[in-house]
Design an enzyme around this catalytic site. Structure first.
Site, PDB file in Angstrom:
ATOM      1  N   LEU A  17       7.005   4.826   2.473  1.00 18.80           N
ATOM      2  CA  LEU A  17       6.761   4.483   3.882  1.00 18.80           C
ATOM      3  C   LEU A  17       6.553   2.991   4.063  1.00 18.80           C
ATOM      4  CD1 LEU A  17       4.233   7.350   4.734  1.00 18.80           C
ATOM      5  CD2 LEU A  17       6.620   7.194   5.474  1.00 18.80           C
ATOM      6  N   HIS A  19       5.157  -0.905   1.692  1.00 18.84           N
ATOM      7  CA  HIS A  19       4.375  -1.413   0.568  1.00 18.84           C
ATOM      8  C   HIS A  19       3.685  -2.714   0.929  1.00 18.84           C
ATOM      9  CE1 HIS A  19       8.493  -2.915  -0.204  1.00 18.84           C
ATOM     10  NE2 HIS A  19       7.846  -4.040  -0.376  1.00 18.84           N
ATOM     11  N   SER A  21       0.870  -5.926  -0.872  1.00 16.93           N
ATOM     12  CA  SER A  21       0.910  -6.844  -2.011  1.00 16.93           C
ATOM     13  C   SER A  21       0.529  -6.137  -3.316  1.00 16.93           C
ATOM     14  CB  SER A  21      -0.008  -8.041  -1.751  1.00 16.93           C
ATOM     15  OG  SER A  21      -1.301  -7.579  -1.501  1.00 16.93           O
ATOM     16  N   SER A  23       0.235  -2.393  -3.426  1.00 17.38           N
ATOM     17  CA  SER A  23       0.325  -0.944  -3.280  1.00 17.38           C
ATOM     18  C   SER A  23       1.632  -0.520  -2.627  1.00 17.38           C
ATOM     19  CB  SER A  23      -0.837  -0.449  -2.416  1.00 17.38           C
ATOM     20  OG  SER A  23      -0.729  -1.013  -1.131  1.00 17.38           O
ATOM     21  N   VAL A  25       3.080   2.884  -0.251  1.00 16.49           N
ATOM     22  CA  VAL A  25       2.646   4.081   0.474  1.00 16.49           C
ATOM     23  C   VAL A  25       3.816   5.071   0.525  1.00 16.49           C
ATOM     24  CG1 VAL A  25       1.698   4.983   2.635  1.00 16.49           C
ATOM     25  CG2 VAL A  25       1.090   2.676   1.902  1.00 16.49           C
ATOM     26  N   LYS A  41      -1.363   6.184  -0.545  1.00 16.36           N
ATOM     27  CA  LYS A  41      -1.268   4.791  -0.962  1.00 16.36           C
ATOM     28  C   LYS A  41      -1.514   4.747  -2.461  1.00 16.36           C
ATOM     29  CE  LYS A  41      -3.108   0.327   0.483  1.00 16.36           C
ATOM     30  NZ  LYS A  41      -3.642  -0.350   1.655  1.00 16.36           N
ATOM     31  N   ASP A 138      -7.678  -8.510   9.406  1.00 19.29           N
ATOM     32  CA  ASP A 138      -6.223  -8.628   9.238  1.00 19.29           C
ATOM     33  C   ASP A 138      -5.505  -7.769  10.276  1.00 19.29           C
ATOM     34  OD1 ASP A 138      -3.869  -9.597   8.193  1.00 19.29           O
ATOM     35  OD2 ASP A 138      -3.825  -8.238   6.477  1.00 19.29           O
TER      36      ASP A 138
HETATM   37  N1  ADE Z   1       2.836   3.277   6.382  1.00 18.49           N
HETATM   38  C1  ADE Z   1       1.724   2.781   5.837  1.00 18.49           C
HETATM   39  N2  ADE Z   1       0.708   3.633   5.974  1.00 18.49           N
HETATM   40  C2  ADE Z   1       1.192   4.718   6.631  1.00 18.49           C
HETATM   41  C3  ADE Z   1       0.627   5.929   7.105  1.00 18.49           C
HETATM   42  N3  ADE Z   1      -0.656   6.207   6.898  1.00 18.49           N
HETATM   43  N4  ADE Z   1       1.416   6.783   7.773  1.00 18.49           N
HETATM   44  C4  ADE Z   1       2.696   6.481   7.992  1.00 18.49           C
HETATM   45  N5  ADE Z   1       3.291   5.357   7.576  1.00 18.49           N
HETATM   46  C5  ADE Z   1       2.541   4.481   6.901  1.00 18.49           C
END
Ligand code: ADE
Length: 302
Positions: A17, A19, A21, A23, A25, A41, A138
């Site tokens: 979904l 990334h 620095s 991690s 996801v 994550k 942030d």
């Molecule tokens: N991208 C980063 N975190 C996400 C999340 N919790 N749900 C969907 N897309 C994401």
């Protein structure tokens, strides 16, 4: 958060979904009930240690745990955490609408109605986050996610700072810090005095509201240094204020109530910058009942 012990094999990992620095996801389904969809994550332990990010991951976990207590709709919820030999895993709410930035890029700009709707949800969420002593530090459209109905969820608390109760009671709770955040949304107090407080999130919110209606953040230079120079010089302008009623684009002049509110948020001196309470009382939000959470948190696409 429940005490259920998890491992990666409890989930079916799907597509990436996004990334950051340190991690990546992934979308993931709960193997026991695939109707339960999460965003996981994954943080590489080796990378976190090598890059000196242990502090940020710890902050993120502690902050999400603290904020999960009230089940606020505007915050991505942390359901479980676990680790194996290689990685740390954060099992989070899945926000199927993706990042607010992606939606903004798709649309160019938001209509005033949408900008107001999103701003109301951000103000309500930020008020809750601040009430818990947390400064996000942030805030930006990449760190705001959408569900299927257009409700917002703030994510990525890796740069957050928690102010203890005693400091919170003080007049100016400033957190001295090294640079955190993203150049375009960074506050002048961080650049000038290496300090940041609750009002630094208000600055970032001001940048976002501007971006909702203009399509780009107010301060953008050819490089980070130029961006910083523009921030401390308060060098920004409204396209549609300068060219009212642009017939060619069909876009009307920006509502002066938005221009005036953003001006109060983008105030260099933190003492003079508008507070969240002040924002809630702004005429742009006339008619919003800040105690009526059901109306604030209705979706726009349902
Ligand atoms: N991208 C980063 N975190 C996400 C999340 N919790 N749900 C969907 N897309 C994401």
């Amino acid at each position: 958060m429940t005490s259920r012990k998890c491992s990666p094999s409890d989930f079916i990992f799907k597509e990436e979904l996004g990334h950051g620095s340190y991690s990546t996801v992934y979308k993931a389904l709960d193997r026991r009930d695939v109707k339960n969809v999460y965003a996981i994550k994954v943080c590489s332990k080796q990378h976190i240690i090598k890059e000196g990010k242990v502090k940020y991951v710890t902050i993120e976990k502690n902050t999400l745990n603290l904020l999960a207590r009230a089940n606020h709709p505007g915050i991505v919820k942390l359901h479980y955490t676990f680790h194996d030999a290689q990685n740390l895993y954060f099992v989070l709410d899945y926000a199927c609408g993706g990042e607010l930035l992606t939606l903004l890029h798709k649309m160019g700009t938001f209509s005033e109605l949408w900008a107001r709707h999103f701003s109301v949800q951000l103000v309500d969420t930020l008020a809750y986050i601040h009430s818990q002593g947390v400064i996000h530090r942030d805030l930006k459209p990449e760190n705001v996610l959408l569900d299927q109905t257009g409700r917002l969820m703030i994510t990525d608390f890796g740069a957050a700072f928690t102010v203890d109760r005693a400091e919170q009671l003080g007049a100016h709770c400033a957190a001295s810090s090294s640079f955190v955040g993203t150049a375009e949304y960074v506050s002048p107090e961080l650049l000038l005095h290496n300090q940041c407080g609750f009002s630094s999130d208000v600055w970032a919110l001001g940048c976002m509201v501007f971006q909702f209606v203009e399509g780009h953040p107010p301060f953008r230079g050819e490089n980070e240094l130029r961006t910083f120079e523009k921030i401390i010089a308060l060098d920004y302008s409204w396209n549609y204020e300068l060219h009212p009623n642009k017939i060619a684009t069909g876009k009307p002049a920006t509502n002066p109530l938005i221009v005036s509110l953003v001006k109060k948020m983008l105030t260099i001196n933190t003492q003079d910058r508008i507070s969240l309470r002040g924002i809630q009382g702004s005429s742009w939000f006339d008619g919003v009942d800040w105690d009526d959470k059901r109306t604030i948190w209705r979706g726009i696409w349902q």
